[in-house]
Design an enzyme around this catalytic site. Structure first.
Site, mmCIF file in Angstrom:
data_model
loop_
_atom_site.group_PDB
_atom_site.id
_atom_site.type_symbol
_atom_site.label_atom_id
_atom_site.label_comp_id
_atom_site.label_asym_id
_atom_site.label_seq_id
_atom_site.Cartn_x
_atom_site.Cartn_y
_atom_site.Cartn_z
ATOM 1 N N GLY A 144 0.808 -1.202 0.000
ATOM 2 C CA GLY A 144 0.000 0.000 0.000
ATOM 3 C C GLY A 144 0.847 1.261 0.000
ATOM 4 N N LEU A 145 0.274 2.337 -0.497
ATOM 5 C CA LEU A 145 0.961 3.627 -0.511
ATOM 6 C C LEU A 145 0.843 4.346 0.823
ATOM 7 C CD1 LEU A 145 -0.205 4.923 -4.010
ATOM 8 C CD2 LEU A 145 1.929 3.744 -3.444
ATOM 9 N N LYS A 193 -1.949 -2.858 10.498
ATOM 10 C CA LYS A 193 -1.704 -1.770 9.552
ATOM 11 C C LYS A 193 -0.979 -0.635 10.260
ATOM 12 C CE LYS A 193 -5.737 -2.576 6.594
ATOM 13 N NZ LYS A 193 -6.956 -1.956 6.018
ATOM 14 N N ASP A 229 -14.582 -4.723 10.605
ATOM 15 C CA ASP A 229 -14.399 -3.956 11.835
ATOM 16 C C ASP A 229 -12.905 -3.843 12.145
ATOM 17 O OD1 ASP A 229 -15.907 -2.742 14.173
ATOM 18 O OD2 ASP A 229 -14.480 -4.044 15.194
#
Length: 577
Positions: free
Chosen positions: A322-323, A338, A373
């Site tokens: 991901g960026l 994340k 979630d």
């Protein structure tokens, strides 16, 4: 502090402040929850959705207020570890064996973490061990023996779980319930095989539906039963009867919105549900019942227990990098983590605060079965030795403001944690053609379901969607999430000789919320046969007219009913809020 009556009074005062803070939080939680019955009867769906957001905010609100009260009452002694060890002892002895005492201890831990800015877990001042399980007997149930007559037993259930607004045709609903049960259990013999129904003594409200949640005791087994109720112009009616673990599991999914329910013991209700759904993690059951902080606590405990019992390394999660986020996972555990990069690569123009706001928006919104979630952790500590070198190198290079080393631990100032699913762009390469076509069509339905709940995903690339274990397509990349009602949808202007719009070098001056749906076609990086399949059903997604109509409906207060089960008697409809 010195040994004196004043010291003991200070300890007791601090413990009482935390206890009172929890009671205030819990009282507010239950007051909002109690409104759900009236919202359902009056079909006040707008109020119900507002309550989702209001209840999510309660915990943080009361935790902050409690810390402020403590600072005023205790003063400088609030920062002394020795003092807090005594407060924990005082608090723990007084809440021991109280129903749902684990919630109180979690709240206590939340207060200490705010006072000390704790990294990881501070066993000197926190409750670390999970509370003893409460027996299911502490859960109030309603029981209905079946005397060889399912119709009569089902009628009694509906009579007992009545509302002020009447059923449209209760007898017909009871016959329909009984017929569904007979069909599942193998015919008229079901009337003799069913010994009794047992339902939790609380309606469960979610979206535009009320549910009765229970189990059937049969001659040779126990099976779940969940009755879904709708409220329309004809009155209240049974919409579906769910009788398998797979059906019930979807209703209690981590992609569904939180329930409004008030069982006599939440802990016992979770144990009851876990008995019906043994493959469903305990933390997700707490979360779906609206007890988000307890769900987060249980998820952390399960992760730590799993780390102690295994030896595999954290590695980059499957899928394209991901960026905005660095995403990693433990292969033997079903979570992804994340971590936000310090600097986002082009073409991303959002800021870190924008991303945090997008995740907060999702946490307060109707998930509609299409949003995973996500839990937000501060100062999360994980063992450095369990990380691959490649992953550590990227974390320290790309997120040094978020990631630090503390002895043998990596400390993450903030992390988002969610269930792991298979990225859609990988999934379609791994399955047979028929399955690939099915999920591509569901990808389009996912975008439409999100739009129906006023969510515009922003980035529609397949890599930002995933497939759950039940085969459902969900969205999990919230970096650019917006409300449909905040967007402006346009057709692309026609180019001319002086303004070659479609050339790559052309600069377009548009706002952040200006959307050109015709451009979505470039997101469909898939084989030709899948693109054709997608366009056969979802070509309207590429038109500004479709999106303007969706926006008009949302602004007008209409909401599309999106339910997680096969509906038995009514077609999808729009309801005006």
């Amino acid at each position: 502090m010195t040994d004196s009556p004043s010291r003991y009074q200070q300890v007791a005062t601090a413990a009482r402040c935390i206890h009172d803070g929890f009671l205030d939080y819990n009282r507010s939680f239950r007051e909002i929850t109690a409104r759900a019955g009236r919202r359902f009867e009056e079909r006040d769906w707008k109020g119900q959705m507002a309550d989702i957001a209001a209840r999510v905010e309660l915990y943080e609100l009361w935790a902050r207020r409690t810390v402020d009260t403590l600072r005023t009452a205790i003063g400088d002694d609030l920062a002394a570890h020795s003092f807090w060890a005594e407060v924990r002892e005082c608090f723990g002895r007084r809440v021991e064996a109280v129903p749902d005492a684990g919630f109180m201890k979690t709240f206590f831990n939340s207060i200490t973490r705010r006072v000390f800015g704790t990294r990881g877990v501070d066993a000197a001042v926190e409750f670390v061990q999970p509370p003893p399980e409460e027996g299911i007997e502490s859960l109030t149930m309603r029981r209905y023996p079946c005397w060889n007559d399912l119709d009569q037993a089902c009628r009694r259930v509906l009579e007992d779980f009545a509302f002020e607004r009447s059923y449209g045709d209760r007898d017909a609903d009871a016959r329909g319930m009984a017929a569904t049960i007979r069909e599942q259990l193998g015919g008229v013999q079901a009337d003799a095989d069913c010994l009794r129904f047992e339902f939790i003594d609380s309606h469960f409200f979610q979206g535009t539906r009320a549910y009765l949640v229970g189990r059937m005791r049969l001659s040779d087994e126990i099976r779940p039963i969940v009755v879904a109720l709708r409220n329309d112009d004809e009155g209240i009616a049974v919409d579906a009867v769910l009788l398998t673990a797979d059906q019930v599991g979807v209703v209690f999914s981590y992609t569904r919105s939180y329930y409004f329910a008030d069982p006599t013991s939440v802990v016992a209700a979770v144990q009851f549900l876990h008995g019906l759904l043994p493959d469903k993690p305990i933390d997700e059951l707490y979360t779906v019942l609206g007890r988000l902080r307890q769900g987060k606590t249980e998820r952390y405990r399960q992760l730590m227990h799993h780390l102690d019992a295994t030896g595999d390394e954290f590695v980059h999660a499957a899928g394209d990098a991901g960026l905005v986020m660095i995403v990693f996972t433990l292969p033997s555990f079903n979570l992804v983590f994340k971590i936000m990069r310090d600097v986002f690569r082009p073409p991303k123009t959002t800021t870190q605060e924008d991303v945090h706001q997008s995740y907060r928006l999702v946490s307060r919104h109707d998930h509609a079965g299409r949003l995973i979630d996500t839990q937000f952790f501060r100062n999360l500590e994980l063992p450095r030795e369990r990380f691959s070198e490649a992953l550590v190198d990227e974390l320290m290079r790309e997120a040094p403001r978020t990631v630090a080393v503390n002895g043998d631990q990596l400390v993450f100032a903030h992390a988002y944690v969610e269930r792991r699913v298979r990225p859609l762009n990988l999934y379609i390469r791994e399955v047979e053609e028929a399955e690939a076509k099915r999920v591509i069509l569901d990808y389009g339905r996912c975008i439409k379901d999100l739009a129906a709940t006023n969510i515009f995903a922003g980035d529609l690339l397949l890599k930002n969607f995933g497939v759950t274990s039940s085969g459902r397509v969900v969205f999990y990349d919230y970096d650019e999430v917006m409300l449909v009602s905040d967007c402006r949808f346009y057709e692309l202007p026609e180019p001319d000789e002086d303004f070659p719009l479609m050339e790559h070098a052309t600069t377009r001056f548009v706002g952040a919320h200006d959307i050109f749906p015709e451009e979505f076609i470039r997101f469909l990086a898939m084989p030709a046969f899948l693109r054709q399949t997608f366009l056969s059903e979802h070509s309207d997604l590429l038109t500004a007219e479709y999106w303007r109509d969706i926006k008009r409906r949302r602004v007008a207060g209409e909401v599309a009913e999106i339910v997680p089960y096969a509906r038995q008697s009514i077609a999808p409809q729009q309801i005006t809020l």
